[in-house]
Scaffold this motif. Structure first.
Motif, PDB file in Angstrom:
ATOM      1  N   GLN A  78       0.820  -1.215   0.000  1.00 18.51           N
ATOM      2  CA  GLN A  78       0.000   0.000   0.000  1.00 18.51           C
ATOM      3  C   GLN A  78       0.856   1.269   0.000  1.00 18.51           C
ATOM      4  OE1 GLN A  78      -3.473  -0.642   0.084  1.00 18.51           O
ATOM      5  NE2 GLN A  78      -2.663  -2.708  -0.109  1.00 18.51           N
ATOM      6  N   GLY A  79       2.123   1.121   0.306  1.00 18.85           N
ATOM      7  CA  GLY A  79       3.004   2.285   0.327  1.00 18.85           C
ATOM      8  C   GLY A  79       3.095   2.931   1.701  1.00 18.85           C
ATOM      9  N   VAL A  80       3.878   4.016   1.769  1.00 19.14           N
ATOM     10  CA  VAL A  80       4.105   4.730   3.025  1.00 19.14           C
ATOM     11  C   VAL A  80       3.854   6.210   2.801  1.00 19.14           C
ATOM     12  CG1 VAL A  80       5.705   3.093   4.099  1.00 19.14           C
ATOM     13  CG2 VAL A  80       6.583   4.801   2.490  1.00 19.14           C
ATOM     14  N   GLY A 137      -4.399   3.806   1.428  1.00 16.69           N
ATOM     15  CA  GLY A 137      -4.089   2.728   2.370  1.00 16.69           C
ATOM     16  C   GLY A 137      -2.634   2.718   2.817  1.00 16.69           C
ATOM     17  N   ALA A 138      -1.903   3.792   2.476  1.00 10.34           N
ATOM     18  CA  ALA A 138      -0.479   3.851   2.837  1.00 10.34           C
ATOM     19  C   ALA A 138      -0.307   3.902   4.363  1.00 10.34           C
ATOM     20  CB  ALA A 138       0.163   5.093   2.206  1.00 10.34           C
ATOM     21  N   VAL A 139       0.790   3.359   4.835  1.00  8.93           N
ATOM     22  CA  VAL A 139       1.108   3.353   6.262  1.00  8.93           C
ATOM     23  C   VAL A 139       1.807   4.661   6.634  1.00  8.93           C
ATOM     24  CG1 VAL A 139       2.356   2.157   8.109  1.00  8.93           C
ATOM     25  CG2 VAL A 139       1.424   0.857   6.175  1.00  8.93           C
ATOM     26  N   MET A 140       1.322   5.330   7.688  1.00 10.39           N
ATOM     27  CA  MET A 140       1.961   6.557   8.151  1.00 10.39           C
ATOM     28  C   MET A 140       3.273   6.221   8.870  1.00 10.39           C
ATOM     29  SD  MET A 140       1.905   9.882   8.671  1.00 10.39           S
ATOM     30  CE  MET A 140       2.870  10.971   9.733  1.00 10.39           C
ATOM     31  N   ILE A 141       4.345   6.881   8.455  1.00  7.18           N
ATOM     32  CA  ILE A 141       5.636   6.721   9.148  1.00  7.18           C
ATOM     33  C   ILE A 141       6.003   8.080   9.733  1.00  7.18           C
ATOM     34  CG2 ILE A 141       8.047   6.009   8.962  1.00  7.18           C
ATOM     35  CD1 ILE A 141       6.271   3.717   8.186  1.00  7.18           C
TER      36      ILE A 141
END
Lengths: 315, 315
Positions: free
Chosen positions: B70-72, B140-144
């Motif tokens: 999903q990416g970041v 849907g990217a994950v928050m970093i």
């Protein structure tokens, strides 16, 4: 007097306790720009900020005790003077550095900071040589010429030797050329370890005596060099020229504008400080990139002594 | 969630193939000025020019395959954005970097050059966080998060771990503090390997929320930081503060003038380029030198991303 790789190994042993074994740096972005695999020997991290310490240290520690006790003398307005001063300090002997009376104060302070005596003279070659001769006569000090000296050449050769021992085979090795101490030394080490590789000298267009000499097949001088590369204004020495001929060195010239752009590129991409004279090797890499495409290239980053108040792109 | 040295070792394994093992530098002249034995971990030579790549790379490679696909996403106007973009590129996954619309063009170009999508928003924290949330919902990217994240802290901790594994025991370890990713990570590594040593955060006087928080024993924020150190304007994260309390971190503050002088000193004496945020550690060393006399001191040189057209001593 012929200099051999054995002399370079002997120099390595002499200077090991005093000189830094400088790191070999890589750069993804420069590799991509040139299309080659680049290995940078970072002599800007050497003591006094330049490769010059290697030759000076080898020369000082090559003297026998009686000679050494009289001290050493040279004329230099730049890195060689500081290098010889520090080298003499490592042996606890006197050093006399003849410098032009208009030398920048930080340079005088640096030479004196290493415990040497700075002796001022008029700003021309005759005055320098005469003053050196007077100091020799008065003190008995041994003259250590900045480049036309087999001990200096063997010492400067240790930078390329360390690089090759660390990374192995290269296709080309590039170093700046002025009097030719570094380039002749690099040619010696490369010739022994990678005899099929090409040794290349980077030279400013406005001080292209090495290029002229190699073209002519005989030593040619330039009386009025015109370049911002303050470390590359000397003419090639005869001993140095012989070695460059023997190793079929290729001289590639660059404009000062190309050198300044290359210097800035290295500052920005590699986060290291190199001086204009040193940036010529990167300028050569970029200007003649077709020649290096696909190669494994060694580069000697010769020094990093820059006046931060007078950066060339701020002019 | 407690972070342990095992997490740091795991981070080391994850990032080893992508991050540089940066060199540890020495300086005769700085040793003499401070009267201490100094070991500089040169993260200004890290990829993207700063330690931030370690945390971002660890975070990206900590994701399982389904999450990663999903990416970041993150918000950052500085090194973290570039670091996350490059880290995502190493895994071949999308990265979305939310940046203020007034970001400098080279920073936008760098993020895009690493293959990430730069998403512009108004230049305030609310807009950034809202935009991040929108991107998360859409992709849907994950928050970093740049620092308040255990994967980021474990990743940043690898710099101090490498330093200690290379040089052994230190008496003190100094790193800059902003959100506290690097300082908390360094505290973790130091606490495991040299539990009797002192962890020290270097902080600008004009952004001294970590100092205030440690004095008060509770998290304190500053709404309008005032410092040229553009990487040190964030407030300490809660997770980061907990770790600093646990390890009894000492915060030492310096003025911007001291930071600029220290930056210039490092450029001149070490021939490396460090940014103002990074120079705070050297400013601390000089201002509080009595504390360090006779010690063996580790220092994390955090980064070297500087605008060469706007050097602070040229203003």
């Amino acid at each position: 007097m012929t200099i051999t790789i054995e002399d370079v190994w002997a120099a390595t042993e002499r200077i090991n306790a005093f000189a830094h074994r400088t790191p070999v740096l890589r750069s993804h972005s420069l590799d991509q720009m040139v299309g080659a695999e680049l290995h940078f020997k970072a002599e800007n991290f050497q003591r006094v900020g330049a490769f010059k310490f290697r030759g000076a240290c080898n020369a000082v520690w090559s003297l026998d005790d009686a000679e050494a006790a009289q001290g050493v003398v040279t004329h230099s307005s730049g890195n060689h003077g500081q290098a010889l001063a520090l080298a003499a300090q490592t042996r606890g002997i006197p050093a006399y550095v003849v410098m032009p009376e208009d030398s920048a104060k930080p340079k005088l302070a640096a030479v004196r900071g290493y415990g040497a005596e700075a002796i001022l003279c008029a700003s021309n070659l005759d005055a320098r040589e005469q003053t050196c001769a007077e100091v020799q006569q008065r003190t008995g000090a041994v003259m250590i010429h900045p480049y036309a000296d087999h001990r200096i050449i063997a010492g400067q050769a240790t930078a390329a030797l360390e690089l090759l021992c660390e990374i192995g085979h290269v296709d080309s090795l590039i170093a700046p050329v002025s009097g030719g101490g570094l380039l002749a030394g690099s040619a010696l080490s490369l010739g022994a370890l990678c005899p099929s590789a090409q040794i290349i000298g980077a030279e400013p267009e406005g001080a292209n005596d090495a290029w002229l000499s190699m073209q002519a097949g005989e030593l040619r001088g330039i009386s009025k060099p015109n370049t911002i590369c303050d470390g590359l204004r000397a003419n090639l020495g005869a001993l140095n020229f012989e070695i460059l001929q023997l190793h079929q060195a290729q001289i590639l010239t660059v404009s000062d504008a190309e050198t300044v752009a290359a210097m800035r590129l290295v500052w920005e991409r590699m986060n290291i400080i190199i001086e204009p004279s040193c940036a010529t090797v990167v300028a050569v890499l970029l200007r003649y990139r077709e020649q290096f495409a696909g190669q494994r290239v060694g580069l000697i980053l010769s020094g990093g002594n820059v006046d931060l108040d007078a950066l060339p792109w701020a002019r």
